[in-house]
Scaffold this active site. Sequence first.
Site, PDB file in Angstrom:
ATOM      1  N   HIS A  50      16.682 -15.850  42.611  1.00 31.00           N
ATOM      2  CA  HIS A  50      15.584 -15.466  41.189  1.00 31.00           C
ATOM      3  C   HIS A  50      14.620 -15.417  41.599  1.00 31.00           C
ATOM      4  CE1 HIS A  50      18.017 -17.482  38.146  1.00 31.00           C
ATOM      5  NE2 HIS A  50      18.901 -17.020  38.835  1.00 31.00           N
ATOM      6  N   SER A  77      11.486 -15.926  31.240  1.00 33.35           N
ATOM      7  CA  SER A  77      11.493 -17.286  30.898  1.00 33.35           C
ATOM      8  C   SER A  77      11.856 -18.134  32.067  1.00 33.35           C
ATOM      9  CB  SER A  77      11.773 -18.227  29.569  1.00 33.35           C
ATOM     10  OG  SER A  77      11.924 -19.821  29.756  1.00 33.35           O
TER      11      SER A  77
END
Length: 145
Positions: A50, A77
Amino acid sequence: MDRFLQAAIEEARKGLAEGGIPIGSVLVIGGQIVGRGHNQRIQKGSPTLHAEMDCLENAGRLSAAEYAEATLYSTLSPCDMCSGASLLYKIPRIIVGENVNFQGPEEYVRRRGVELTILNDRECIQLMQDFIRNQPTLWNEDIGV
Protein backbone atom coordinates in the site's frame (compact mmCIF):
# COMPACT_ATOMS: atom_id res chain seq x y z
CA MET A 1 -2.84 23.53 -0.54
CA ASP A 2 -0.42 21.92 1.87
CA ARG A 3 2.78 21.12 -0.05
CA PHE A 4 3.11 17.74 1.65
CA LEU A 5 -0.42 16.70 0.71
CA GLN A 6 0.38 17.86 -2.82
CA ALA A 7 3.45 15.59 -2.82
CA ALA A 8 1.24 12.67 -1.71
CA ILE A 9 -1.21 13.47 -4.53
CA GLU A 10 1.70 13.45 -6.99
CA GLU A 11 2.58 9.97 -5.74
CA ALA A 12 -1.05 8.87 -6.18
CA ARG A 13 -1.08 10.17 -9.75
CA LYS A 14 2.20 8.35 -10.42
CA GLY A 15 0.62 5.10 -9.28
CA LEU A 16 -2.40 5.68 -11.49
CA ALA A 17 -0.16 6.40 -14.50
CA GLU A 18 1.57 3.05 -13.85
CA GLY A 19 -1.77 1.23 -13.98
CA GLY A 20 -2.14 1.02 -10.21
CA ILE A 21 -4.44 2.35 -7.53
CA PRO A 22 -4.13 6.13 -7.01
CA ILE A 23 -3.14 6.37 -3.36
CA GLY A 24 -0.01 8.26 -2.34
CA SER A 25 1.87 8.93 0.87
CA VAL A 26 4.81 10.94 2.20
CA LEU A 27 6.62 10.89 5.54
CA VAL A 28 7.74 14.27 6.85
CA ILE A 29 10.29 14.99 9.58
CA GLY A 30 11.48 18.48 10.43
CA GLY A 31 9.69 20.04 7.48
CA GLN A 32 11.38 17.69 4.98
CA ILE A 33 10.02 14.72 3.06
CA VAL A 34 12.09 11.71 4.10
CA GLY A 35 10.01 9.06 2.33
CA ARG A 36 7.57 8.87 -0.57
CA GLY A 37 5.43 6.07 -1.84
CA HIS A 38 2.36 5.01 -3.74
CA ASN A 39 0.20 1.93 -3.86
CA GLN A 40 1.99 -0.66 -5.99
CA ARG A 41 -0.09 -3.77 -5.33
CA ILE A 42 -0.96 -4.10 -9.01
CA GLN A 43 2.39 -3.06 -10.45
CA LYS A 44 4.43 -5.41 -8.24
CA GLY A 45 1.85 -8.12 -7.58
CA SER A 46 2.14 -7.47 -3.83
CA PRO A 47 -0.63 -8.02 -1.29
CA THR A 48 0.92 -5.52 1.14
CA LEU A 49 2.49 -2.72 -0.89
CA HIS A 50 0.00 0.00 0.00
CA ALA A 51 1.08 3.63 -0.34
CA GLU A 52 1.94 4.07 3.32
CA MET A 53 3.93 0.82 3.44
CA ASP A 54 5.84 1.84 0.29
CA CYS A 55 6.51 5.25 1.83
CA LEU A 56 7.85 3.78 5.07
CA GLU A 57 10.00 1.33 3.13
CA ASN A 58 11.42 4.14 0.99
CA ALA A 59 12.19 6.22 4.10
CA GLY A 60 14.53 3.43 5.21
CA ARG A 61 15.59 2.67 8.75
CA LEU A 62 14.81 5.50 11.12
CA SER A 63 15.37 5.83 14.84
CA ALA A 64 12.55 5.88 17.36
CA ALA A 65 13.36 9.56 17.96
CA GLU A 66 12.92 10.33 14.27
CA TYR A 67 9.57 8.53 14.09
CA ALA A 68 8.48 10.44 17.21
CA GLU A 69 8.87 13.68 15.21
CA ALA A 70 7.23 12.40 12.01
CA THR A 71 3.99 13.17 10.25
CA LEU A 72 2.57 10.67 7.78
CA TYR A 73 0.50 12.07 4.93
CA SER A 74 -1.81 9.83 2.92
CA THR A 75 -4.28 10.73 0.20
CA LEU A 76 -6.76 8.17 1.61
CA SER A 77 -7.59 7.06 5.14
CA PRO A 78 -5.04 4.35 6.05
CA CYS A 79 -6.33 0.79 6.29
CA ASP A 80 -5.83 -1.49 9.30
CA MET A 81 -2.41 -2.66 8.08
CA CYS A 82 -1.05 0.81 7.38
CA SER A 83 -2.54 2.24 10.56
CA GLY A 84 -0.89 -0.61 12.46
CA ALA A 85 2.51 0.20 10.97
CA SER A 86 2.06 3.82 12.03
CA LEU A 87 1.18 2.71 15.55
CA LEU A 88 4.09 0.27 15.69
CA TYR A 89 6.58 3.04 14.92
CA LYS A 90 4.71 5.54 17.13
CA ILE A 91 4.22 8.11 14.39
CA PRO A 92 2.33 10.81 16.30
CA ARG A 93 0.54 12.60 13.45
CA ILE A 94 -1.33 11.40 10.37
CA ILE A 95 -2.80 13.82 7.83
CA VAL A 96 -5.43 12.20 5.61
CA GLY A 97 -6.43 13.65 2.25
CA GLU A 98 -9.89 12.09 2.40
CA ASN A 99 -12.04 9.49 4.08
CA VAL A 100 -15.18 9.81 1.96
CA ASN A 101 -14.35 6.84 -0.29
CA PHE A 102 -12.77 4.67 2.41
CA GLN A 103 -12.40 4.98 6.15
CA GLY A 104 -9.78 3.04 8.06
CA PRO A 105 -9.73 2.49 11.84
CA GLU A 106 -9.60 6.20 12.59
CA GLU A 107 -11.17 6.17 16.05
CA TYR A 108 -8.87 3.34 17.16
CA VAL A 109 -5.83 5.28 15.93
CA ARG A 110 -7.03 8.37 17.81
CA ARG A 111 -7.60 6.35 20.98
CA ARG A 112 -3.99 5.20 20.71
CA GLY A 113 -2.87 8.84 20.93
CA VAL A 114 -2.31 9.72 17.27
CA GLU A 115 -3.27 13.20 16.14
CA LEU A 116 -5.37 12.37 13.08
CA THR A 117 -6.46 15.17 10.76
CA ILE A 118 -8.95 14.53 7.95
CA LEU A 119 -8.83 17.20 5.23
CA ASN A 120 -11.44 15.81 2.80
CA ASP A 121 -9.57 17.46 -0.03
CA ARG A 122 -11.66 17.69 -3.21
CA GLU A 123 -8.83 16.52 -5.47
CA CYS A 124 -8.21 13.42 -3.34
CA ILE A 125 -11.92 12.60 -3.23
CA GLN A 126 -12.35 13.00 -6.99
CA LEU A 127 -9.24 10.98 -7.81
CA MET A 128 -10.57 7.99 -5.84
CA GLN A 129 -14.17 8.37 -7.03
CA ASP A 130 -13.02 8.32 -10.64
CA PHE A 131 -10.85 5.27 -10.03
CA ILE A 132 -13.57 3.36 -8.16
CA ARG A 133 -16.05 4.09 -10.95
CA ASN A 134 -13.58 3.06 -13.69
CA GLN A 135 -11.89 0.11 -11.93
CA PRO A 136 -14.34 -1.37 -9.39
CA THR A 137 -12.75 -4.84 -9.48
CA LEU A 138 -9.27 -3.51 -8.68
CA TRP A 139 -10.67 -1.28 -5.96
CA ASN A 140 -12.59 -4.14 -4.33
CA GLU A 141 -9.45 -6.29 -4.46
CA ASP A 142 -7.44 -3.55 -2.77
CA ILE A 143 -9.85 -3.21 0.15
CA GLY A 144 -10.43 -6.95 0.48
CA VAL A 145 -14.01 -7.16 -0.82
